[in-house]
Write a protein that holds these residues in place. Structure first.
Motif, mmCIF file in Angstrom:
data_model
loop_
_atom_site.group_PDB
_atom_site.id
_atom_site.type_symbol
_atom_site.label_atom_id
_atom_site.label_comp_id
_atom_site.label_asym_id
_atom_site.label_seq_id
_atom_site.Cartn_x
_atom_site.Cartn_y
_atom_site.Cartn_z
ATOM 1 N N VAL A 192 -3.803 -39.543 1.616
ATOM 2 C CA VAL A 192 -4.653 -38.676 2.439
ATOM 3 C C VAL A 192 -5.198 -39.515 3.596
ATOM 4 N N ALA A 193 -4.856 -39.123 4.805
ATOM 5 C CA ALA A 193 -5.282 -39.902 5.978
ATOM 6 C C ALA A 193 -6.654 -39.492 6.479
ATOM 7 N N ASP A 194 -7.042 -38.240 6.211
ATOM 8 C CA ASP A 194 -8.310 -37.709 6.715
ATOM 9 C C ASP A 194 -8.882 -36.783 5.656
ATOM 10 N N LEU A 199 -3.894 -31.721 4.547
ATOM 11 C CA LEU A 199 -2.461 -31.908 4.754
ATOM 12 C C LEU A 199 -2.126 -33.218 5.459
ATOM 13 N N SER A 200 -3.136 -34.010 5.760
ATOM 14 C CA SER A 200 -2.879 -35.275 6.459
ATOM 15 C C SER A 200 -2.203 -36.270 5.524
ATOM 16 N N LEU A 205 2.433 -44.402 2.246
ATOM 17 C CA LEU A 205 1.782 -44.284 0.948
ATOM 18 C C LEU A 205 2.109 -42.962 0.260
ATOM 19 N N ASP A 206 2.948 -42.157 0.874
ATOM 20 C CA ASP A 206 3.245 -40.818 0.353
ATOM 21 C C ASP A 206 4.089 -40.941 -0.922
ATOM 22 N N PRO A 207 3.549 -40.504 -2.080
ATOM 23 C CA PRO A 207 4.319 -40.628 -3.332
ATOM 24 C C PRO A 207 5.488 -39.662 -3.404
ATOM 25 N N LEU A 208 5.521 -38.660 -2.505
ATOM 26 C CA LEU A 208 6.584 -37.660 -2.525
ATOM 27 C C LEU A 208 7.613 -37.870 -1.423
ATOM 28 N N ASP A 209 7.581 -39.035 -0.807
ATOM 29 C CA ASP A 209 8.543 -39.379 0.240
ATOM 30 C C ASP A 209 9.704 -40.146 -0.387
ATOM 31 N N PRO A 210 10.941 -39.658 -0.243
ATOM 32 C CA PRO A 210 12.094 -40.388 -0.799
ATOM 33 C C PRO A 210 12.189 -41.822 -0.301
ATOM 34 N N ALA A 211 11.700 -42.072 0.911
ATOM 35 C CA ALA A 211 11.745 -43.429 1.435
ATOM 36 C C ALA A 211 10.889 -44.389 0.611
ATOM 37 N N ASN A 212 9.920 -43.833 -0.119
ATOM 38 C CA ASN A 212 9.047 -44.664 -0.956
ATOM 39 C C ASN A 212 9.496 -44.696 -2.416
ATOM 40 N N GLY A 213 10.591 -43.986 -2.717
ATOM 41 C CA GLY A 213 11.126 -44.015 -4.076
ATOM 42 C C GLY A 213 11.090 -42.697 -4.812
ATOM 43 N N VAL A 281 -12.618 -32.578 -2.580
ATOM 44 C CA VAL A 281 -11.699 -33.715 -2.731
ATOM 45 C C VAL A 281 -10.297 -33.160 -2.983
ATOM 46 N N TRP A 282 -9.457 -33.240 -1.971
ATOM 47 C CA TRP A 282 -8.103 -32.701 -2.080
ATOM 48 C C TRP A 282 -7.132 -33.725 -2.655
ATOM 49 N N ARG A 283 -6.053 -33.206 -3.205
ATOM 50 C CA ARG A 283 -4.900 -34.007 -3.633
ATOM 51 C C ARG A 283 -5.295 -35.066 -4.659
ATOM 52 N N THR A 284 -5.517 -34.573 -5.881
ATOM 53 C CA THR A 284 -5.937 -35.465 -6.959
ATOM 54 C C THR A 284 -4.960 -35.426 -8.138
ATOM 55 N N ASP A 285 -3.693 -35.129 -7.866
ATOM 56 C CA ASP A 285 -2.703 -35.094 -8.939
ATOM 57 C C ASP A 285 -1.458 -35.845 -8.508
ATOM 58 N N ALA A 286 -1.589 -37.154 -8.391
ATOM 59 C CA ALA A 286 -0.481 -37.956 -7.864
ATOM 60 C C ALA A 286 -0.360 -39.289 -8.606
ATOM 61 N N ASP A 287 -0.422 -39.230 -9.924
ATOM 62 C CA ASP A 287 -0.209 -40.440 -10.728
ATOM 63 C C ASP A 287 1.283 -40.762 -10.711
ATOM 64 N N LEU A 288 1.621 -41.948 -10.268
ATOM 65 C CA LEU A 288 3.029 -42.334 -10.163
ATOM 66 C C LEU A 288 3.749 -42.253 -11.509
#
Length: 419
Positions: A192-194, A199-200, A205-213, A281-288
């Motif tokens: 989260v950038a902002d 949606l920022s 750091l995006d866990p859903l970006d293929p470039a990050n795995g 507090v948005w986006r709190t379900d991103a445990d790798l």
């Protein structure tokens, strides 16, 4: 938000209301009670009694946010010959203002009621987030009043110094996560950038970006350097939210002081003094670990408690800590400020303890459970690993639900220790 299971979708809330098809044992009775806490709030509870002579042992079930009156282990507790006490906190179904230190008043009211009823052995059963609340109670009740928390992390007086907090004789932890703040520290999205823009995204750091795995269906594979950056960024986001919460509290307290002393009694200042801000507090379900099943491997399925689709669960309206006062954030959801973390409270647990881990848990992972077990100071402690998801349901069609074995193991442990 629905969770897909082998038996179909179920709602993510109130997941402990389904003890059927097992009913209470024949002849059991139920008594519903309304209690007044020492700080003037109301709390309720249900006392379940086996047939025959009233037992001396009562097992208590409570969660700071969830409804537990039909918890799936209650039939097993009663069948074992013990009374069961299921209590609702003042914040059940609405944790907007939940502060764990204040919730201890609710627990204490229940413990005093049970003591007055003549129970000589009180066993606390903390399931999921109930483990954090009950472990905090075990810690604080064992201390002299002067050594208890005088203030919440947000600065509110707790009233614990003079609170009558009856001691307990046993502890059971079922599917315990390491505390709601510690849980959130692991699943908050650091990309989260902002905070004002749900949606920022910070791309690296995006866990859903293929470039990050990222790959769907549990096939994500995150490199160690990304995991390290991700974890550090999660802590940094919590630090920022802590600072934001403390700033909100300080601004309101300053306005209240100015109005109280007469330094500024303008309408604008009065409004600020009366206003209680709320954090979103948005986006709190991103445990790798929910996306990469090779991280701390277990029997878990892909996805989290909130669902299989990480976009829906992470970007949706429902989730941990979505709306909370700054005081609630600091006391309950901050992995840095909350006192209700088992890393802090488990060393105070000296009572005989049973720890039940579900091997397919999507909220309490094997390393978390080992750390909790290691931190518990009790010499008499038992750690069991049972197949099942976070709520003790079967992991595959045709399997016996793990909660059934958990009930048998709990009954045997109670009979060996207290009956």
């Amino acid at each position: 938000m629905a969770i897909e299971t082998s038996t179909g979708p179920v709602n993510a809330g109130f997941l402990n209301t389904d003890w059927n098809p097992r009913d209470l044992p024949a002849g059991a009775s139920t008594r519903n009670v309304v209690l007044r806490t020492a700080d003037g709030a109301a709390t309720s509870g249900s006392l379940y009694l086996p047939a025959g002579k009233r037992p001396d042992v009562v097992v208590c079930v409570m969660h700071p946010r969830e409804f537990m009156a039909c918890h799936y282990l209650i039939p097993d507790i009663v069948a074992a010959g013990c009374a069961a006490w299921s209590q609702g906190a003042r914040s059940v179904g609405n944790d907007l203002r939940l502060e764990h230190e204040i919730a201890l008043h609710d627990v204490a009211a229940g413990m005093r009621f049970l003591r007055e009823q003549g129970y000589t052995h009180i066993v606390l059963l903390g399931n999921s987030g109930g483990a954090g609340l009950y472990s905090l109670y075990a810690q604080q009740s064992a201390l002299p009043g002067a050594q208890r928390f005088a203030r919440t992390p947000g600065g509110k007086r707790t009233g614990l110094e003079e609170l009558d907090m009856p001691g307990v004789q046993g502890m059971v932890l079922v599917g315990p996560h390491p505390g709601q703040g510690a849980l959130l520290m692991n699943c908050i999205d650091p990309s989260v950038a902002d905070e004002n823009d749900a949606l920022s995204v910070t791309p690296d750091l995006d866990p859903l970006d293929p470039a990050n795995g990222y790959r769907p269906k549990g096939q994500a594979r995150y490199a160690p350097d990304f995991v390290a950056r991700y974890r550090a960024a999660q802590q940094a986001r919590v630090e920022r939210l802590d600072a934001l919460a403390r700033g909100m509290i300080a601004a309101r307290q300053q306005a209240r002081e100015q109005v109280k002393t007469g330094a500024d009694t303008s309408a604008g200042r009065r409004r600020q003094a009366a206003h209680t801000p709320v954090l979103t507090v948005w986006r709190t379900d991103a445990d790798l670990r929910c996306l990469d099943l090779e991280m701390d491997p277990s029997d878990r399925h892909p996805g989290s408690l909130w669902g299989k689709d990480p976009y829906a669960s992470n970007y949706g309206a429902v989730g941990f800590a979505r709306f909370c006062t700054p005081e609630s954030w600091l006391s309950t959801w901050s992995g840095l400020s909350s006192n209700a973390a088992l890393a802090r409270t488990a060393p105070a647990i000296v009572q005989p303890t049973l720890l039940i881990e579900y091997t397919g848990d999507q909220a309490c992972f094997p390393a978390d459970v080992r750390a909790i077990n290691d931190a518990i100071a009790a010499r008499d402690k038992q750690h069991l690993r049972i197949r099942g998801d976070h709520h003790g349901r079967a992991l595959q069609d045709g399997e016996e639900p793990g909660r059934y074995r958990a009930g048998r193991e709990l009954a045997a442990w109670l009979q060996a220790h207290f009956l």
